[in-house]
Structures are given as structure tokens and as C-alpha cells.
Motif scaffolding. Sequence first.
Motif, PDB file in Angstrom:
ATOM      1  N   UNK A  27       2.550 -11.676 -21.344  1.00 56.90           N
ATOM      2  CA  UNK A  27       2.016 -12.498 -22.500  1.00 56.90           C
ATOM      3  C   UNK A  27       0.960 -13.481 -22.089  1.00 56.90           C
ATOM      4  N   UNK A  28       1.155 -13.877 -20.704  1.00 54.28           N
ATOM      5  CA  UNK A  28       0.048 -14.594 -20.166  1.00 54.28           C
ATOM      6  C   UNK A  28       0.052 -14.504 -18.659  1.00 54.28           C
ATOM      7  N   UNK A  29      -0.872 -15.438 -18.181  1.00 53.08           N
ATOM      8  CA  UNK A  29      -1.204 -15.202 -16.588  1.00 53.08           C
ATOM      9  C   UNK A  29      -0.097 -16.026 -15.956  1.00 53.08           C
ATOM     10  N   UNK A  30       0.486 -15.395 -14.926  1.00 53.54           N
ATOM     11  CA  UNK A  30       1.418 -15.971 -14.260  1.00 53.54           C
ATOM     12  C   UNK A  30       0.853 -16.291 -12.656  1.00 53.54           C
ATOM     13  N   UNK A  31       1.819 -17.389 -12.084  1.00 51.04           N
ATOM     14  CA  UNK A  31       1.156 -17.748 -10.861  1.00 51.04           C
ATOM     15  C   UNK A  31       2.350 -17.424  -9.887  1.00 51.04           C
ATOM     16  N   UNK A  32       1.990 -16.835  -8.714  1.00 50.96           N
ATOM     17  CA  UNK A  32       2.916 -16.279  -7.585  1.00 50.96           C
ATOM     18  C   UNK A  32       3.393 -17.622  -6.924  1.00 50.96           C
ATOM     19  N   UNK A  33       4.808 -17.682  -6.690  1.00 47.97           N
ATOM     20  CA  UNK A  33       5.380 -18.825  -6.089  1.00 47.97           C
ATOM     21  C   UNK A  33       5.674 -18.776  -4.658  1.00 47.97           C
ATOM     22  N   UNK A  34       5.811 -17.187  -4.198  1.00 49.49           N
ATOM     23  CA  UNK A  34       6.218 -16.965  -2.937  1.00 49.49           C
ATOM     24  C   UNK A  34       5.089 -16.640  -1.802  1.00 49.49           C
ATOM     25  N   UNK A  35       4.460 -17.924  -1.621  1.00 51.85           N
ATOM     26  CA  UNK A  35       2.922 -17.678  -0.786  1.00 51.85           C
ATOM     27  C   UNK A  35       3.837 -17.806   0.713  1.00 51.85           C
ATOM     28  N   UNK A  36       3.377 -17.192   1.502  1.00 48.91           N
ATOM     29  CA  UNK A  36       3.756 -17.112   2.882  1.00 48.91           C
ATOM     30  C   UNK A  36       2.530 -16.961   3.996  1.00 48.91           C
ATOM     31  N   UNK A  37       2.819 -17.269   5.211  1.00 46.93           N
ATOM     32  CA  UNK A  37       1.624 -17.014   6.349  1.00 46.93           C
ATOM     33  C   UNK A  37       2.321 -15.889   7.305  1.00 46.93           C
ATOM     34  N   UNK A  38       1.355 -14.842   7.702  1.00 47.24           N
ATOM     35  CA  UNK A  38       1.807 -13.975   8.508  1.00 47.24           C
ATOM     36  C   UNK A  38       0.720 -14.043   9.642  1.00 47.24           C
ATOM     37  N   UNK A  39       0.787 -14.378  10.956  1.00 46.45           N
ATOM     38  CA  UNK A  39      -0.471 -14.703  11.746  1.00 46.45           C
ATOM     39  C   UNK A  39      -1.779 -15.263  11.148  1.00 46.45           C
ATOM     40  N   UNK A  40      -2.898 -14.582  11.191  1.00 42.86           N
ATOM     41  CA  UNK A  40      -3.990 -14.978  10.392  1.00 42.86           C
ATOM     42  C   UNK A  40      -3.911 -14.880   8.926  1.00 42.86           C
ATOM     43  N   UNK A  41      -2.998 -13.926   8.255  1.00 41.38           N
ATOM     44  CA  UNK A  41      -3.131 -13.471   6.906  1.00 41.38           C
ATOM     45  C   UNK A  41      -2.355 -14.733   5.962  1.00 41.38           C
ATOM     46  N   UNK A  42      -2.687 -14.958   4.937  1.00 44.61           N
ATOM     47  CA  UNK A  42      -1.917 -15.346   3.932  1.00 44.61           C
ATOM     48  C   UNK A  42      -1.580 -14.394   2.920  1.00 44.61           C
ATOM     49  N   UNK A  43      -0.012 -14.700   2.336  1.00 44.50           N
ATOM     50  CA  UNK A  43       0.357 -13.502   1.563  1.00 44.50           C
ATOM     51  C   UNK A  43       1.230 -14.141   0.320  1.00 44.50           C
ATOM     52  N   UNK A  44       1.560 -13.356  -0.622  1.00 45.33           N
ATOM     53  CA  UNK A  44       2.456 -13.627  -1.679  1.00 45.33           C
ATOM     54  C   UNK A  44       2.918 -12.348  -2.470  1.00 45.33           C
ATOM     55  N   UNK A  45       4.276 -12.651  -2.693  1.00 46.29           N
ATOM     56  CA  UNK A  45       5.038 -11.248  -3.558  1.00 46.29           C
ATOM     57  C   UNK A  45       5.315 -11.757  -4.737  1.00 46.29           C
ATOM     58  N   UNK A  46       5.621 -11.021  -5.724  1.00 41.55           N
ATOM     59  CA  UNK A  46       6.057 -11.161  -7.047  1.00 41.55           C
ATOM     60  C   UNK A  46       6.495  -9.880  -7.568  1.00 41.55           C
ATOM     61  N   UNK A  47       7.427  -9.864  -8.904  1.00 40.08           N
ATOM     62  CA  UNK A  47       8.123  -8.934  -9.442  1.00 40.08           C
ATOM     63  C   UNK A  47       7.113  -8.103 -10.453  1.00 40.08           C
ATOM     64  N   UNK A  48       7.710  -6.740 -10.337  1.00 34.76           N
ATOM     65  CA  UNK A  48       6.865  -6.047 -11.485  1.00 34.76           C
ATOM     66  C   UNK A  48       8.117  -5.339 -12.315  1.00 34.76           C
ATOM     67  N   UNK A  49       9.049  -6.047 -12.527  1.00 34.03           N
ATOM     68  CA  UNK A  49      10.001  -5.386 -13.296  1.00 34.03           C
ATOM     69  C   UNK A  49       9.840  -5.170 -14.902  1.00 34.03           C
ATOM     70  N   UNK A  50       8.766  -5.843 -15.450  1.00 36.14           N
ATOM     71  CA  UNK A  50       8.604  -5.596 -16.595  1.00 36.14           C
ATOM     72  C   UNK A  50       7.513  -4.758 -17.208  1.00 36.14           C
ATOM     73  N   UNK A  51       7.113  -3.895 -15.993  1.00 34.41           N
ATOM     74  CA  UNK A  51       6.547  -2.808 -16.232  1.00 34.41           C
ATOM     75  C   UNK A  51       7.169  -1.879 -16.618  1.00 34.41           C
ATOM     76  N   UNK A  52       6.965  -0.886 -17.672  1.00 33.65           N
ATOM     77  CA  UNK A  52       8.027  -0.108 -18.324  1.00 33.65           C
ATOM     78  C   UNK A  52       7.302   1.158 -17.516  1.00 33.65           C
ATOM     79  N   UNK A  53       8.456   2.009 -17.326  1.00 29.26           N
ATOM     80  CA  UNK A  53       8.395   3.257 -16.947  1.00 29.26           C
ATOM     81  C   UNK A  53       7.405   4.197 -17.635  1.00 29.26           C
ATOM     82  N   UNK A  54       7.392   4.298 -18.722  1.00 22.07           N
ATOM     83  CA  UNK A  54       6.446   5.256 -19.546  1.00 22.07           C
ATOM     84  C   UNK A  54       4.881   4.656 -19.325  1.00 22.07           C
ATOM     85  N   UNK A  55       4.708   3.513 -19.163  1.00 23.84           N
ATOM     86  CA  UNK A  55       3.286   3.263 -18.794  1.00 23.84           C
ATOM     87  C   UNK A  55       2.702   2.786 -17.718  1.00 23.84           C
TER      88      UNK A  55
END
Length: 286
Positions: A27-55
Amino acid sequence: MKCSWLPGRNASPDTNYTLYYWHSNLEKIHQCEKIYTDNQYFGCSFDLTKVKDSSFEKNSVQIMVKDNAGKIRPSFKIVPLTSRVKPDPPHIKKLFFHNGNLYVQWEDPQNFISRCLSYEVEVNNSQTETLVFNVKDEAKCQNPEFERNMENTSCFMVPGVLPDTLNAVRIRVKTNEFCYEDDKLWSNWSQEMTIGKKRNSTLYITMLLIVPVIVAGAIIVLLVYLKRLKIIIFPPIPDPGKIFKEMFGDQNDDTLHWKKYDIYEKQTKEETDSVVLIENLKKASQ
């Protein structure tokens, strides 16, 4: 979903970044909370459980990364959910031998349709090379042992595996071209499971050490025996010249030397005595 990015070219090392994401089921834009660093990269992970299988195949995720100070131009990207998908590794449930073949049963990764996945089974055997099999739906085994619990599981029959040795099995999975755009991103390998009998390494090493010693001892005994046997069959022929030399040669030399010495000594004494007697007669006559 895992996202990674490089820092801005002119950004300071202490720059803080924020990732925002949105898809059609939110319904709205979400902010990723799990930001991390990996050598020279920045990264973040979030769940996609609300995506329906049919779509799922029709959906995409909109992602934006920006710095908190607003000094760097934000980066925006639309990512289809059918690209660069890496499933979780499978979980092996059961291994057993039947009619000279090895059967492997495992659990499929969650949130995936079985027809959209391809598997790779690896079998390591101490007596043979590593065996690798690509598993598709039509290649999966049909066995009564698996009929009771086939929900969310797959099975494969591995041919040519020796049951009397230790076999280590592991599996990995990737998405295929029927459902996803990218079919080259393999999952991590599953936890290894073993089946079969392990060879007695202590006995094997002992045999490797004992056999050469026995062979070396047998060779030495054989050489000594052959040498004695050769002397018995072919005794050494004596040298006649050496025998006669020992009998007469040394004695003749000693005898001649003694005779020469004796004659010389006698001659010397006789000459000296006769001279002395002549001188004495002359003095007496005068």
C-alpha cells in the motif's frame, strides 16, 4: 530480496545510505532496515512474502537508494521478480539402495513451483570419480518408498553407485527457463549426507606397510639360497700354479738366502784368521 550497490564516486566514507522499495501488493513505500557492508559494497535485504504466487511472474519491485544528506543523486531501478533468482539450498530427507541403485529424496525450496526448478545431484565415492547428474521433472524416480510423503519433495535415482563403499551426496538447485529470465544462478550446496560402508583405512595402511617388507625379506632369502646352491653345484676350481708356488717357491728362496749368508760368513772368518797367523809367524822369526 538482497540488493547491493557501490558508494557514490565523490561521497565521503562516512556517508549513510537508505534503500526504499515498493511493489504492487504494498500500500505504501517501505524502507529497508537491514543495511550492511560487504567489503566495498553496501547492501540491504527485505522480505517479499506479501507477493502472491498467482501474480509473482507479472510483478516487479521498484527500488531507490539515496544518501541521508541529499548530496548524491539517488539511484532508481525496476527489478523484475523473474530475474536473478537464487533459491535456498534443498534439504536431503532420505537415502537408500534398491535393486543396485541409489535413491535420493529431498525437500523443495519454499515459495517455488516444482516445475520452475532444476536440480544437480553430486555423488562422491572414494573408489570412483565424482558423479554429477542434472535432474528434471521427467527424470525423477518412481518408487513405492516415496509415495507416502511426496508433498513438496522430489526424488532421483542415481545409477552406477557401489553400495559397499561410502557415498557422500549433496544437491543444489536453480530456476529454469520455463518460469524465470535468468537460469544460471545456482543455490548453495545442501548439507552433505552419506550412505554405505566406510573402508577400514587402518587395515589398508597396515597391508601397504607389511607387503613390501615381506617381499624384501623373500628376495634376500632367495639370493642367499641361490648363492649357496651355486657353490654346491659349481664348486670353485683350484689353481695348480698357486698350490706349487706355496709349496716350493717360498722355501727355495729362504734356503738360497741362508746358504749365501753362511758361505759368506765362513769365507770372511777363514781369511781373517789366516792373515793373523801369518803376521804372528813373521814377528816370531825376527
